[in-house]
Scaffold this motif. Structure first.
Motif, PDB file in Angstrom:
ATOM      1  N   UNK A 236      42.182   2.960  52.809  1.00 15.20           N
ATOM      2  CA  UNK A 236      43.466   2.406  52.386  1.00 15.20           C
ATOM      3  C   UNK A 236      43.572   2.443  50.870  1.00 15.20           C
ATOM      4  N   UNK A 237      42.502   2.022  50.210  1.00 14.21           N
ATOM      5  CA  UNK A 237      42.449   2.022  48.754  1.00 14.21           C
ATOM      6  C   UNK A 237      42.615   3.437  48.213  1.00 14.21           C
ATOM      7  N   UNK A 238      41.864   4.376  48.792  1.00 13.84           N
ATOM      8  CA  UNK A 238      41.906   5.756  48.312  1.00 13.84           C
ATOM      9  C   UNK A 238      43.263   6.403  48.555  1.00 13.84           C
ATOM     10  N   UNK A 239      43.825   6.180  49.751  1.00 11.03           N
ATOM     11  CA  UNK A 239      45.086   6.846  50.094  1.00 11.03           C
ATOM     12  C   UNK A 239      46.248   6.282  49.285  1.00 11.03           C
ATOM     13  N   UNK A 240      46.265   4.975  49.043  1.00 11.38           N
ATOM     14  CA  UNK A 240      47.312   4.408  48.188  1.00 11.38           C
ATOM     15  C   UNK A 240      47.216   5.003  46.787  1.00 11.38           C
ATOM     16  N   UNK A 241      45.998   5.130  46.268  1.00  6.48           N
ATOM     17  CA  UNK A 241      45.829   5.759  44.960  1.00  6.48           C
ATOM     18  C   UNK A 241      46.323   7.202  44.966  1.00  6.48           C
ATOM     19  N   UNK A 242      46.000   7.925  46.028  1.00  2.78           N
ATOM     20  CA  UNK A 242      46.445   9.317  46.152  1.00  2.78           C
ATOM     21  C   UNK A 242      47.968   9.394  46.122  1.00  2.78           C
ATOM     22  N   UNK A 243      48.621   8.551  46.930  1.00  3.96           N
ATOM     23  CA  UNK A 243      50.091   8.562  46.985  1.00  3.96           C
ATOM     24  C   UNK A 243      50.684   8.183  45.637  1.00  3.96           C
ATOM     25  N   UNK A 244      50.108   7.165  44.975  1.00  5.22           N
ATOM     26  CA  UNK A 244      50.644   6.725  43.684  1.00  5.22           C
ATOM     27  C   UNK A 244      50.490   7.820  42.622  1.00  5.22           C
ATOM     28  N   UNK A 245      49.360   8.520  42.634  1.00  4.80           N
ATOM     29  CA  UNK A 245      49.135   9.561  41.634  1.00  4.80           C
ATOM     30  C   UNK A 245      49.998  10.793  41.901  1.00  4.80           C
ATOM     31  N   UNK A 246      50.199  11.126  43.176  1.00  2.00           N
ATOM     32  CA  UNK A 246      51.065  12.256  43.512  1.00  2.00           C
ATOM     33  C   UNK A 246      52.494  11.990  43.052  1.00  2.00           C
ATOM     34  N   UNK A 247      53.027  10.834  43.445  1.00  2.00           N
ATOM     35  CA  UNK A 247      54.414  10.503  43.099  1.00  2.00           C
ATOM     36  C   UNK A 247      54.541  10.139  41.623  1.00  2.00           C
ATOM     37  N   UNK A 248      53.511   9.506  41.062  1.00  2.00           N
ATOM     38  CA  UNK A 248      53.567   9.122  39.655  1.00  2.00           C
ATOM     39  C   UNK A 248      53.607  10.313  38.734  1.00  2.00           C
ATOM     40  N   UNK A 249      52.803  11.338  39.063  1.00  2.00           N
ATOM     41  CA  UNK A 249      52.808  12.535  38.221  1.00  2.00           C
ATOM     42  C   UNK A 249      54.145  13.254  38.292  1.00  2.00           C
ATOM     43  N   UNK A 250      54.795  13.178  39.467  1.00  2.00           N
ATOM     44  CA  UNK A 250      56.107  13.808  39.608  1.00  2.00           C
ATOM     45  C   UNK A 250      57.199  13.001  38.917  1.00  2.00           C
ATOM     46  N   UNK A 251      57.046  11.655  38.890  1.00  2.00           N
ATOM     47  CA  UNK A 251      58.104  10.803  38.339  1.00  2.00           C
ATOM     48  C   UNK A 251      57.901  10.485  36.865  1.00  2.00           C
ATOM     49  N   UNK A 252      56.668  10.191  36.453  1.00  3.84           N
ATOM     50  CA  UNK A 252      56.390   9.712  35.100  1.00  3.84           C
ATOM     51  C   UNK A 252      55.556  10.686  34.281  1.00  3.84           C
ATOM     52  N   UNK A 253      55.200  11.834  34.837  1.00  4.34           N
ATOM     53  CA  UNK A 253      54.355  12.756  34.113  1.00  4.34           C
ATOM     54  C   UNK A 253      52.959  12.193  33.904  1.00  4.34           C
ATOM     55  N   UNK A 254      52.408  12.373  32.703  1.00  5.99           N
ATOM     56  CA  UNK A 254      51.048  11.904  32.430  1.00  5.99           C
ATOM     57  C   UNK A 254      50.931  10.390  32.572  1.00  5.99           C
ATOM     58  N   UNK A 255      51.981   9.668  32.168  1.00  3.60           N
ATOM     59  CA  UNK A 255      51.963   8.211  32.326  1.00  3.60           C
ATOM     60  C   UNK A 255      51.776   7.837  33.796  1.00  3.60           C
ATOM     61  N   UNK A 256      52.409   8.603  34.677  1.00  2.99           N
ATOM     62  CA  UNK A 256      52.287   8.330  36.104  1.00  2.99           C
ATOM     63  C   UNK A 256      50.962   8.739  36.690  1.00  2.99           C
ATOM     64  N   UNK A 257      50.199   9.525  35.934  1.00  4.24           N
ATOM     65  CA  UNK A 257      48.866   9.919  36.380  1.00  4.24           C
ATOM     66  C   UNK A 257      47.810   8.919  35.904  1.00  4.24           C
ATOM     67  N   UNK A 258      48.138   8.156  34.871  1.00  7.88           N
ATOM     68  CA  UNK A 258      47.164   7.228  34.284  1.00  7.88           C
ATOM     69  C   UNK A 258      47.430   5.788  34.698  1.00  7.88           C
ATOM     70  N   UNK A 259      48.703   5.354  34.670  1.00  6.21           N
ATOM     71  CA  UNK A 259      48.984   3.939  34.952  1.00  6.21           C
ATOM     72  C   UNK A 259      48.536   3.512  36.350  1.00  6.21           C
ATOM     73  N   UNK A 260      48.724   4.342  37.401  1.00  7.44           N
ATOM     74  CA  UNK A 260      48.210   3.918  38.718  1.00  7.44           C
ATOM     75  C   UNK A 260      46.695   3.771  38.773  1.00  7.44           C
ATOM     76  N   UNK A 261      45.983   4.298  37.777  1.00 10.10           N
ATOM     77  CA  UNK A 261      44.535   4.069  37.692  1.00 10.10           C
ATOM     78  C   UNK A 261      44.221   2.780  36.933  1.00 10.10           C
ATOM     79  N   UNK A 262      45.080   2.427  35.979  1.00  3.78           N
ATOM     80  CA  UNK A 262      44.866   1.200  35.203  1.00  3.78           C
ATOM     81  C   UNK A 262      45.003  -0.034  36.094  1.00  3.78           C
ATOM     82  N   UNK A 263      45.990  -0.003  37.001  1.00  3.57           N
ATOM     83  CA  UNK A 263      46.249  -1.174  37.853  1.00  3.57           C
ATOM     84  C   UNK A 263      45.031  -1.514  38.729  1.00  3.57           C
ATOM     85  N   UNK A 264      44.466  -0.574  39.496  1.00  3.18           N
ATOM     86  CA  UNK A 264      43.267  -0.931  40.269  1.00  3.18           C
ATOM     87  C   UNK A 264      42.037  -1.203  39.406  1.00  3.18           C
ATOM     88  N   UNK A 265      42.002  -0.651  38.169  1.00  2.61           N
ATOM     89  CA  UNK A 265      40.906  -1.008  37.260  1.00  2.61           C
ATOM     90  C   UNK A 265      40.960  -2.504  36.950  1.00  2.61           C
TER      91      UNK A 265
END
Length: 772
Positions: free
Chosen positions: A252-281
Motif C-alpha cells: 500500500x505504501x509503495x503503490x501510493x508512492x508510485x501513483x503520487x510520483x507518476x501523477x506528480x511528475x505529470x502535474x508538477x514536474x520536478x516538484x511533483x517528483x520530490x514533494x511526494x517523497x518529502x511527505x512520507x519522509x
C-alpha cells in the motif's frame, strides 16, 4: 509507459539537480535511518525475559512452524518473480534501459514486500513469549510496551524499504522514474496479495478447525495444549496477520508512492517528483514519535487509549511538519511551476502550497476518521459489539445476523468517508487539469501514509498479543493478574487489527483511484500516438453497453475473489477438523493428559492447502484485466476498474468489520457476560467468530492488494491494449487468459473435494459431520 512519458514531457520539465537532487538523497538517507531504528527496537525486544522453559518450548514450536511455512511459500512465489519480469520486457517503454529497470525493480519491489513480511513475522514469533513473560512478572503496562515495540519493527521496515526503493528509482531514472516505478509497485502488490491470501488461508483454516473441535465439540479452552490444532493456530497468526498484513501495508505504501510520483511528475514536474517523497519522509520521523508515545497511563480506560494517543500524536506532528515543508519547498503560484491550469482564476486553490497541504490533510483526517469509525463498530465497550453479545442468548443464527448487519452498516459509513475524501481532494484541482486533480487524490494517500509506521505497529501488536495469551494458556505458567492483562491486550489487539484493515482499505481506494488516473493518462497518450480514426477515444460513459459490461465484470471479480478465498478456508478447515477429530478418537488419553497430541499434521495440512489455494485468486487478479482489455477494449477496461474499486471498497469493509465485531463479541462473553465461558451464548459467539475468521483475516484484507494489482496490470498493458484492441492478436491474448482462468478455477474446485469424500478416505471415519 509511453503515455505517461508523454504526459510528463508535455507538462513541467523534470530536472533533478541541485537542491532537488540533495533532497531526494536526504530522503533515501532518512529511509535508511528508519531501518537502523528498527534494528534498535529489535535489540530492545530481544533483551527482554523469555519466561519459563515451558513457555520457551511452545514459542520455539511456533517459530519453527512459521519459518517452515514462509520458506515453502517463498519457493512457490519465486516462479512468478522470475517469469513476470521477463514478460514485462515485452511491454513498450521509452528504451531498453527503462524496460530493464522496470523489470529489475519489479524484483526489488517483490523482494522488499517479502522481506517486510518476513521481518515482521520473525520478530513477532520471538516477541510473543516476551510479552507473556512481561505480563507474568511486570504487569500489563510492560507487556504492552514490548508488544507495541515488536510491531514497531515491522512499521519501520515498511516505511524504510518503501521510501528507500522509491527514492533510488527517482535518483537513478529521473524523468523515466514513473515508468520504472510501475514495476516496483507491481512487484510489491503481487507478492503482498499472494502472502495475504496464502497466510490468511493458513491462519483461518487452523483457527476455525481448532475452535469447532476444541471449543464446541470438546469444550476445552481456545489455546488448550490438548488441541492438536493449537500450534498451527498460533503459527497462522504470524504468517497471516504479521507476514501477510505487513507485506500488504508495505505494498500500500509503495503503490501510493508510485501513483503520487507518476501523477506528480505529470502535474508538477520536478516538484511533483520530490514533494511526494518529502511527505512520507516526515512520516518516518513522526512514526518514531508515535511509537514512543504509546505508553499506558493510570487514567487510561483500556490499552486502546494509549494506542490512540500514539496515533493522534503522530498525525498532528505530521500535519504541522507537512505544512512547514510545503511552504518551504513549493513555489507560491502555479505559474512558477509552469502548470497549465486552464485559467488559474477558475482554480479553487490558486496556491500550490495550499493545494498540497489541503490534499495531505485530507488524507490525515481520513485516517483518523477511519480509526474512530472502525473502533466504534468493533470495540468491546461499544454498542454494536454489545448488541451482538446480547444476541448470543438466542443462538448462533442471531449472532450471525447481528454481525452481518453491523458489517453492512459500517461499510456504508466507511465508503462515504473514503468517497468524501476522494471527492474533496479531487475538488482541490477544480479549474485545472484532470491530472492535477488526481494528483491531489494521490497526495491525500501520502498524507494518510504518514501514519503508516504507527499503523503497522498497531496491526502486528494484535497477533503478538494473541500469541502471548496462547503461550500463557498452553504453558499454564501465567495466572491471576498476568493472565487478565494478556486477555485485555488480546481484546485491544482485535480492535487494532480491525482498524488497520480499515485504514488499509482506505489506502487501497486512494491508490486505486490515483492509478486509475494514471491508466487514463496512459491510454490517452497511446491514442495520441496513433494515426487515424481507428484509434478511437477514451470514453467511460455507461450509456455504452461495453463499458457497462466492463463495470459489472469488475464488480463481479471482487465477489468471485472473495468467494474463492472463503471457500479455500472452508475446505482447509474441513481437513483440519477431520484430523483433530481423528486424533481425539485414536488417542483417548489426550483429554486426561496421558497422551500428547501430534501438532505436525495440522501444520502440514494448513501449509499444503494454503499454498495450493492461493494460485487461483492470484491468477484471477492478474488475468481478468488482460482478458477484459484485449477482448472488450480499453474503455470497458476502464469501466472494469471502476466497478472493482466500488464493489471492493464496500466488500472489504463489510468483511473486515463484521469479522472483527464477531471476534470481540466472543471476547465479551468470555469475560463473563451472558453466561461466560462454557455457556450456550459462548458456543453461539464461537460459531459467529468462526464465520468471521475468513471474512476479516482472509478475503477482506486480500481485496486491498487485489484492487491495486488489477489497476497496475491495466496500467502496464494500456498501450498494448490500445494498439491491439479489436484485432486478431488482441482476441488471441484474451482467449488464452480466459482459458487459463477457467482451467485454474475448475482445477481448484476439483482439488478441494468435500467433507463427505474426505471422511470416506479416512480409516474408521464414522463421526457425524458437525451441524455447527
Amino acid at each position: 509507459m509511453s503515455g505517461l512519458i508523454l504526459a510528463a514531457e508535455s507538462g513541467p520539465g523534470l530536472n533533478l539537480e541541485g537542491q532537488n537532487l540533495v533532497l531526494v538523497a536526504v530522503v533515501a538517507g532518512v529511509a535508511l535511518l528508519a531501518l537502523l531504528f528498527a534494528g534498535y527496537l529489535v535489540r530492545e525486544v530481544l533483551s527482554a525475559s523469555q519466561g519459563t522453559e515451558k513457555m520457551q518450548s511452545i514459542a520455539t514450536a511456533v517459530q519453527e512452524g512459521a519459518a517452515a511455512y514462509l520458506k515453502r511459500q517463498f519457493r512457490t512465489l519465486a516462479i512468478f518473480v522470475v517469469v513476470i519480469p521477463l514478460l514485462l520486457l515485452l511491454l513498450p517503454a521509452e528504451d531498453w534501459p527503462v524496460r530493464i529497470g522496470r523489470s529489475l525493480f519489479f524484483v526489488v519491489g517483490a523482494g522488499f514486500s517479502a522481506l517486510t513480511g518476513f521481518i515482521g513475522m520473525w520478530l513477532a514469533v520471538r516477541g510473543n513469549v516476551r510479552v507473556a513473560a512481561a505480563a507474568r512478572s511486570d504487569g500489563e503496562k510492560a507487556a504492552m510496551r514490548i508488544a507495541f515495540r515488536t510491531g514497531g519493527v515491522a512499521g519501520m521496515f515498511t516505511v524504510g524499504l518503501g521510501l528507500f526503493g522509491a527514492a533510488v528509482v527517482v535518483l537513478v531514472y529521473t524523468g523515466n522514474a514513473p515508468v520504472v516505478l510501475e514495476g516496483f509497485g507491481f512487484g510489491a502488490a503481487l507478492v503482498a496479495m499472494f502472502m495475504r491470501v496464502g497466510g490468511g488461508i493458513f491462519t483461518k483454516a487452523a483457527d476455525v478447525g481448532a475452535d469447532l473441535v476444541g471449543k464446541v465439540e470438546q469444550g476445552i479452552p481456545e489455546d488448550d495444549p490438548r488441541n492438536p490444532a493449537t500450534i498451527a493456530d498460533n503459527v497462522g497468526d504470524n504468517v497471516g496477520d504479521c507476514a501477510g498484513m505487513a507485506a500488504d501495508l508495505f505494498e500500500s505504501y509503495a503503490v501510493v508512492l508510485v501513483a503520487a510520483l507518476i501523477l506528480g511528475s505529470a502535474a508538477f514536474g520536478t516538484y511533483g517528483l520530490v514533494f511526494p517523497l518529502i511527505v512520507p519522509m516526515i512520516g518516518v520521523i513522526t512514526a518514531v514519535i508515535g511509537i514512543y508515545a504509546v505508553s499506558p497511563r493510570a487514567g487510561d480506560r483500556t490499552g486502546m487509549s494509549a494506542i490512540n494517543r500514539g496515533f493522534f500524536v503522530s498525525a498532528v506532528v505530521s500535519a504541522v511538519l507537512v505544512v512547514g515543508a510545503a511552504f518551504w519547498y513549493l513555489p507560491a503560484s502555479f505559474e512558477e511551476l509552469g502548470v497549465d491550469t486552464d485559467g488559474s482564476a477558475g482554480m479553487l486553490i490558486g496556491d500550490p502550497r495550499v493545494f498540497a497541504v489541503g490534499a495531505v490533510l485530507i488524507g490525515l483526517v481520513l485516517a483518523a476518521a477511519i480509526q474512530l469509525l472502525t473502533g466504534y463498530f468493533t470495540e468491546t465497550n461499544r454498542r454494536p459489539v454489545k448488541e451482538i453479545g446480547e444476541s448470543s442468548e438466542t443462538g448462533a443464527a442471531t449472532v450471525i445476523l447481528s454481525g452481518i448487519s453491523v458489517g453492512l452498516e459500517s461499510a456504508v459509513y466507511s465508503a462515504l468517508l473514503i468517497g468524501g475524501a476522494v471527492f474533496g481532494a479531487f475538488l482541490l484541482g477544480t479549474g485545472g487539469s484532470i491530472t492535477l486533480a488526481l494528483f491531489a487524490v494521490a497526495l491525500a494517500g501520502t498524507g494518510l501514509l504518514t501514519t503508516v509506521g504507527v499503523i503497522v505497529s498497531m496491526d502486528t501488536f494484535g497477533p503478538v498479543a494473541d500469541n502471548a495469551q496462547g503461550i500463557a494458556e498452553m504453558s499454564g505458567d501465567v495466572e491471576g493478574a498476568g493472565a487478565q492483562a494478556l486477555t485485555n491486550l488480546d481484546a485491544v489487539g482485535n480492535t487494532t487489527k480491525a482498524i488497520t484493515k480499515g485504514i488499509a482499505i482506505a489506502t487501497a481506494v486512494l491508490a486505486a483511484t490515483a492509478l486509475f488516473g494514471a491508466f487514463r493518462t496512459a491510454v490517452e497518450g497511446s491514442l495520441a500516438d496513433q494515426v487515424g480514426d481507428a484509434a478511437g477515444t477514451f470514453n467511460l460513459g455507461i450509456d455504452q453497453p461495453d463499458v457497462l459490461v466492463g463495470l459489472m465484470v469488475g464488480a463481479a471479480v471482487v465477489f468471485l475473489f472473495s468467494g474463492l478465498a472463503i471457500m479455500a478456508v472452508g475446505r482447509a478447515a474441513g481437513r483440519v477438523v477431520l484430523e483433530v477429530r481423528k486424533q481425539f478418537r485414536l488417542k483417548p488419553g489426550i483429554m486426561d493428559g496421558t497422551e500428547k497430541p501430534d501438532y505436525g499434521p495440522v501444520v502440514d495440512i494448513c501449509t499444503r492447502d494454503s499454498l495450493r489455494e492461493l494460485i487461483t485468486p492470484g491468477l484471477l487478479a492478474v488475468l481478468t484485466p488482460i482478458a477484459v482489455g484485449f477482448l472488450l477494449g480499453f474503455n470497458p477496461l476502464g469501466g472494469f476498474l471502476a466497478g472493482a474499486i466500488a464493489a471492493g471498497t464496500l466488500m472489504a469493509v463489510f468483511l473486515a468489520n463484521s469479522g472483527g465485531a464477531w471476534d470481540n463479541a466472543k471476547k465479551l462473553v468470555e469475560d463473563g457476560h451472558h453466561g461466560g465461558k462454557g455457556s450456550e451464548a459462548h458456543a453461539a459467539t464461537v460459531i459467529g467468530d468462526t464465520v468471521g475468521d475468513p471474512f476479516k483475516d482472509t478475503a477482506g484484507p486480500a481485496i486491498n492488494p487485489l484492487l491495486k494489482v488489477m489497476n497496475l496490470v491495466a496500467l502496464l498493458i494500456a498501450p498494448t491494449a490500445v494498439a491491439y484492441h479489436q484485432s486478431a492478436v488482441g482476441y488471441a491474448i484474451a482467449a488464452v487468459a480466459i482459458a487459463v482462468l477457467v482451467g485454474v478455477i475448475i482445477w481448484s474446485k476439483r482439488q478441494g473435494g468435500g467433507i463427505a469424500s474426505q471422511q470416506a478416505a479416512e480409516p474408521d471415519a464414522t463421526e457425524k459431520v458437525a451441524t455447527t
